[in-house]
Scaffold this motif. Structure first.
Motif, PDB file in Angstrom:
ATOM      1  N   SER A  68       0.825  -1.208   0.000  1.00 22.32           N
ATOM      2  CA  SER A  68       0.000   0.000   0.000  1.00 22.32           C
ATOM      3  C   SER A  68       0.860   1.259   0.000  1.00 22.32           C
ATOM      4  CB  SER A  68      -0.930  -0.003   1.216  1.00 22.32           C
ATOM      5  OG  SER A  68      -1.771  -1.136   1.203  1.00 22.32           O
ATOM      6  N   MET A  69       1.902   1.268   0.831  1.00 25.01           N
ATOM      7  CA  MET A  69       2.791   2.426   0.867  1.00 25.01           C
ATOM      8  C   MET A  69       3.493   2.629  -0.475  1.00 25.01           C
ATOM      9  SD  MET A  69       4.047   4.995   2.446  1.00 25.01           S
ATOM     10  CE  MET A  69       3.924   4.902   4.222  1.00 25.01           C
ATOM     11  N   PHE A  70       3.953   1.537  -1.081  1.00 23.43           N
ATOM     12  CA  PHE A  70       4.575   1.627  -2.403  1.00 23.43           C
ATOM     13  C   PHE A  70       3.597   2.200  -3.422  1.00 23.43           C
ATOM     14  CE2 PHE A  70       4.683  -0.424  -6.579  1.00 23.43           C
ATOM     15  CZ  PHE A  70       5.870   0.104  -7.081  1.00 23.43           C
ATOM     16  N   THR A  71       2.358   1.739  -3.384  1.00 19.89           N
ATOM     17  CA  THR A  71       1.344   2.209  -4.329  1.00 19.89           C
ATOM     18  C   THR A  71       1.166   3.711  -4.248  1.00 19.89           C
ATOM     19  OG1 THR A  71       0.123   0.120  -4.368  1.00 19.89           O
ATOM     20  CG2 THR A  71      -1.122   2.117  -4.879  1.00 19.89           C
ATOM     21  N   TRP A  72       0.982   4.228  -3.045  1.00 19.01           N
ATOM     22  CA  TRP A  72       0.729   5.665  -2.901  1.00 19.01           C
ATOM     23  C   TRP A  72       1.956   6.494  -3.269  1.00 19.01           C
ATOM     24  CZ3 TRP A  72      -1.211   3.824   2.425  1.00 19.01           C
ATOM     25  CH2 TRP A  72      -2.492   3.273   2.289  1.00 19.01           C
ATOM     26  N   CYS A  73       3.138   6.041  -2.876  1.00 19.24           N
ATOM     27  CA  CYS A  73       4.368   6.787  -3.205  1.00 19.24           C
ATOM     28  C   CYS A  73       4.637   6.753  -4.708  1.00 19.24           C
ATOM     29  CB  CYS A  73       5.561   6.205  -2.449  1.00 19.24           C
ATOM     30  SG  CYS A  73       5.511   6.459  -0.666  1.00 19.24           S
ATOM     31  N   PHE A  74       4.451   5.590  -5.318  1.00 15.07           N
ATOM     32  CA  PHE A  74       4.685   5.454  -6.755  1.00 15.07           C
ATOM     33  C   PHE A  74       3.720   6.335  -7.550  1.00 15.07           C
ATOM     34  CE2 PHE A  74       3.428   3.273 -10.715  1.00 15.07           C
ATOM     35  CZ  PHE A  74       4.634   3.354 -11.406  1.00 15.07           C
ATOM     36  N   CYS A  75       2.437   6.280  -7.206  1.00 13.47           N
ATOM     37  CA  CYS A  75       1.438   7.073  -7.934  1.00 13.47           C
ATOM     38  C   CYS A  75       1.688   8.570  -7.756  1.00 13.47           C
ATOM     39  CB  CYS A  75       0.033   6.705  -7.466  1.00 13.47           C
ATOM     40  SG  CYS A  75      -0.467   5.021  -7.927  1.00 13.47           S
ATOM     41  N   PHE A  76       2.046   8.964  -6.547  1.00 14.30           N
ATOM     42  CA  PHE A  76       2.363  10.370  -6.302  1.00 14.30           C
ATOM     43  C   PHE A  76       3.548  10.818  -7.154  1.00 14.30           C
ATOM     44  CE2 PHE A  76       5.186  13.344  -4.080  1.00 14.30           C
ATOM     45  CZ  PHE A  76       4.361  14.441  -3.931  1.00 14.30           C
ATOM     46  N   SER A  77       4.604  10.018  -7.193  1.00 14.49           N
ATOM     47  CA  SER A  77       5.826  10.395  -7.904  1.00 14.49           C
ATOM     48  C   SER A  77       5.589  10.531  -9.401  1.00 14.49           C
ATOM     49  CB  SER A  77       6.926   9.360  -7.640  1.00 14.49           C
ATOM     50  OG  SER A  77       7.214   9.264  -6.263  1.00 14.49           O
ATOM     51  N   VAL A  78       4.907   9.569  -9.999  1.00 14.29           N
ATOM     52  CA  VAL A  78       4.686   9.614 -11.449  1.00 14.29           C
ATOM     53  C   VAL A  78       3.708  10.719 -11.816  1.00 14.29           C
ATOM     54  CG1 VAL A  78       3.953   8.308 -13.477  1.00 14.29           C
ATOM     55  CG2 VAL A  78       5.196   7.157 -11.632  1.00 14.29           C
ATOM     56  N   THR A  79       2.687  10.936 -10.983  1.00 15.81           N
ATOM     57  CA  THR A  79       1.759  12.040 -11.243  1.00 15.81           C
ATOM     58  C   THR A  79       2.486  13.375 -11.201  1.00 15.81           C
ATOM     59  OG1 THR A  79      -0.062  10.785 -10.254  1.00 15.81           O
ATOM     60  CG2 THR A  79      -0.384  13.157 -10.497  1.00 15.81           C
ATOM     61  N   LEU A  80       3.410  13.531 -10.251  1.00 13.57           N
ATOM     62  CA  LEU A  80       4.213  14.754 -10.166  1.00 13.57           C
ATOM     63  C   LEU A  80       5.049  14.938 -11.432  1.00 13.57           C
ATOM     64  CD1 LEU A  80       5.152  17.180  -8.501  1.00 13.57           C
ATOM     65  CD2 LEU A  80       6.903  15.689  -7.479  1.00 13.57           C
ATOM     66  N   ILE A  81       5.642  13.857 -11.928  1.00 11.37           N
ATOM     67  CA  ILE A  81       6.429  13.931 -13.165  1.00 11.37           C
ATOM     68  C   ILE A  81       5.560  14.353 -14.339  1.00 11.37           C
ATOM     69  CG2 ILE A  81       7.697  12.537 -14.859  1.00 11.37           C
ATOM     70  CD1 ILE A  81       8.760  10.884 -12.505  1.00 11.37           C
ATOM     71  N   ILE A  82       4.364  13.796 -14.442  1.00 11.69           N
ATOM     72  CA  ILE A  82       3.456  14.148 -15.535  1.00 11.69           C
ATOM     73  C   ILE A  82       3.085  15.626 -15.477  1.00 11.69           C
ATOM     74  CG2 ILE A  82       1.105  13.803 -16.418  1.00 11.69           C
ATOM     75  CD1 ILE A  82       1.393  10.851 -15.721  1.00 11.69           C
ATOM     76  N   LEU A  83       2.798  16.129 -14.279  1.00 10.92           N
ATOM     77  CA  LEU A  83       2.454  17.541 -14.137  1.00 10.92           C
ATOM     78  C   LEU A  83       3.629  18.445 -14.521  1.00 10.92           C
ATOM     79  CD1 LEU A  83       0.390  17.551 -10.817  1.00 10.92           C
ATOM     80  CD2 LEU A  83      -0.445  18.137 -13.095  1.00 10.92           C
ATOM     81  N   ILE A  84       4.827  18.078 -14.111  1.00  6.76           N
ATOM     82  CA  ILE A  84       6.015  18.880 -14.451  1.00  6.76           C
ATOM     83  C   ILE A  84       6.239  18.892 -15.957  1.00  6.76           C
ATOM     84  CG2 ILE A  84       8.528  18.995 -14.241  1.00  6.76           C
ATOM     85  CD1 ILE A  84       8.222  17.925 -11.387  1.00  6.76           C
TER      86      ILE A  84
END
Length: 322
Positions: A68-84
């Motif tokens: 669960s922790m991996f899921t939330w951290c991974f999704c947050f990181s990639v979403t941040l990359i997409i926004l940038i």
């Protein structure tokens, strides 16, 4: 390779991928004020809050909490990359196909967050004693559900419409490829203990089926993300059709053999959960053997249906060169 989904043609490069008809603003902070930009901000915030709540009290011990922790951290990181990338207008420099990558990730993220929203409370939160840690874990589950809905909404907004020229991953067969590989990964997690299948050649065949179909579907996804479908020795549409047909046939055998050899006493199976010693009591962070066998049987049926739908929808795709 771009595809069109029957009859009319609408290019995706001049309109918003949110499906709401508003123009896309590239390389500008104003992109965040568009519906899709606001949706991605919601994804970013909800996943950030989820893993922050859990991390603040250390409520992620064991494999289920780690997932669960991996899921939330991974999704947050990639979403941040997409926004940038979108804020800076760097789509052309991104190493993967921007026509395919965002929706592929959004579909995976929706499935990841859905699994975390189910697995975390059922295998971890319920075993926590009442207090601050449990409250944070429950709140994290709530934000995980919000993230799941947000990612699913992005998929609904950006998927291909009939007649639209778009990337393969935005079509129904492309999205089904994501589902097929995700379900296969969950199956692999449930059969990680080899005692579940090594005693029978038929069950080993089922494991081989899961692995073969997963690899082929993953290759199809990677070829589209890398825009290198032309490296195949056969036309890509033929590869996809053959892949879907082969996977349907293979999964059909697994759907018969796995339940037969796991639950039929004639073939050494265990028909009743009560007879499984490992299921005699509840264990934190652990799924007993009989439940694993049942989960794999259900997931096999789900993936077979996905491959059948994939085969049917692939017939409606027309591949074009642009």
């Amino acid at each position: 390779m771009p595809v069109t989904v029957t009859r009319t043609t609408i290019t995706t490069t001049t309109t918003s991928s949110s499906g709401l008809g508003s123009p896309t603003i590239v390389g500008s902070p104003r992109a965040l004020t568009q519906p899709l930009g606001l949706l991605r901000l919601l994804q970013l915030v909800s996943t950030c809050v989820a893993f922050s709540l859990v991390a603040s009290v250390g409520a992620w011990t064991g494999p289920m909490g780690n997932w669960s922790m991996f899921t939330w951290c991974f999704c947050f990181s990639v979403t941040l990359i997409i926004l940038i990338v979108e804020l800076c207008g760097l789509q052309a420099r991104f190493p993967l196909s921007w026509r395919n990558f965002p929706i592929t990730f959004a579909c995976y993220a929706a499935l990841f967050c859905l699994s975390a929203s189910i697995i975390y409370p059922t295998t971890y939160v319920q075993f926590l004693s009442h207090g601050r840690s449990r409250d944070h874990a429950i709140a994290a589950t709530f934000f995980s559900c919000i993230a799941c809905v947000a990612y699913a909404t992005e998929v609904a907004w950006t998927r291909a419409r009939p007649g639209e020229i778009t990337g393969y991953m935005a079509t129904v067969p492309g999205l089904l490829k994501v589902l097929e590989t995700f379900v296969a990964c969950i199956i692999f997690a449930f059969i990680s203990d080899t005692y579940l299948y090594q005693h029978q050649p038929a069950l080993e065949w089922c494991v081989a089926v899961y692995a073969i179909c997963f690899i082929l579907a993953a290759i199809a996804i990677l070829l589209n993300l890398g825009e290198c479908t032309n490296v195949l020795p056969i036309p890509f549409p033929s590869f996809l059709s053959g892949l879907a047909l082969l996977s349907v046939l293979l999964y059909a055998t697994a759907l018969v053999l796995w339940p037969l050899y796991q639950f039929d006493e004639k073939y050494g199976g265990q028909p009743r959960r009560s007879r499984d010693v490992s299921c005699s009591r509840s264990h934190a962070y652990y799924v007993c053997g009989w439940d694993r066998r049942l989960a794999v049987a259900i997931l096999t049926a789900i993936n077979l249906l996905a491959y059948v739908a994939d085969l049917v929808h692939s017939a409606h795709l027309v591949f074009v060169k642009v």
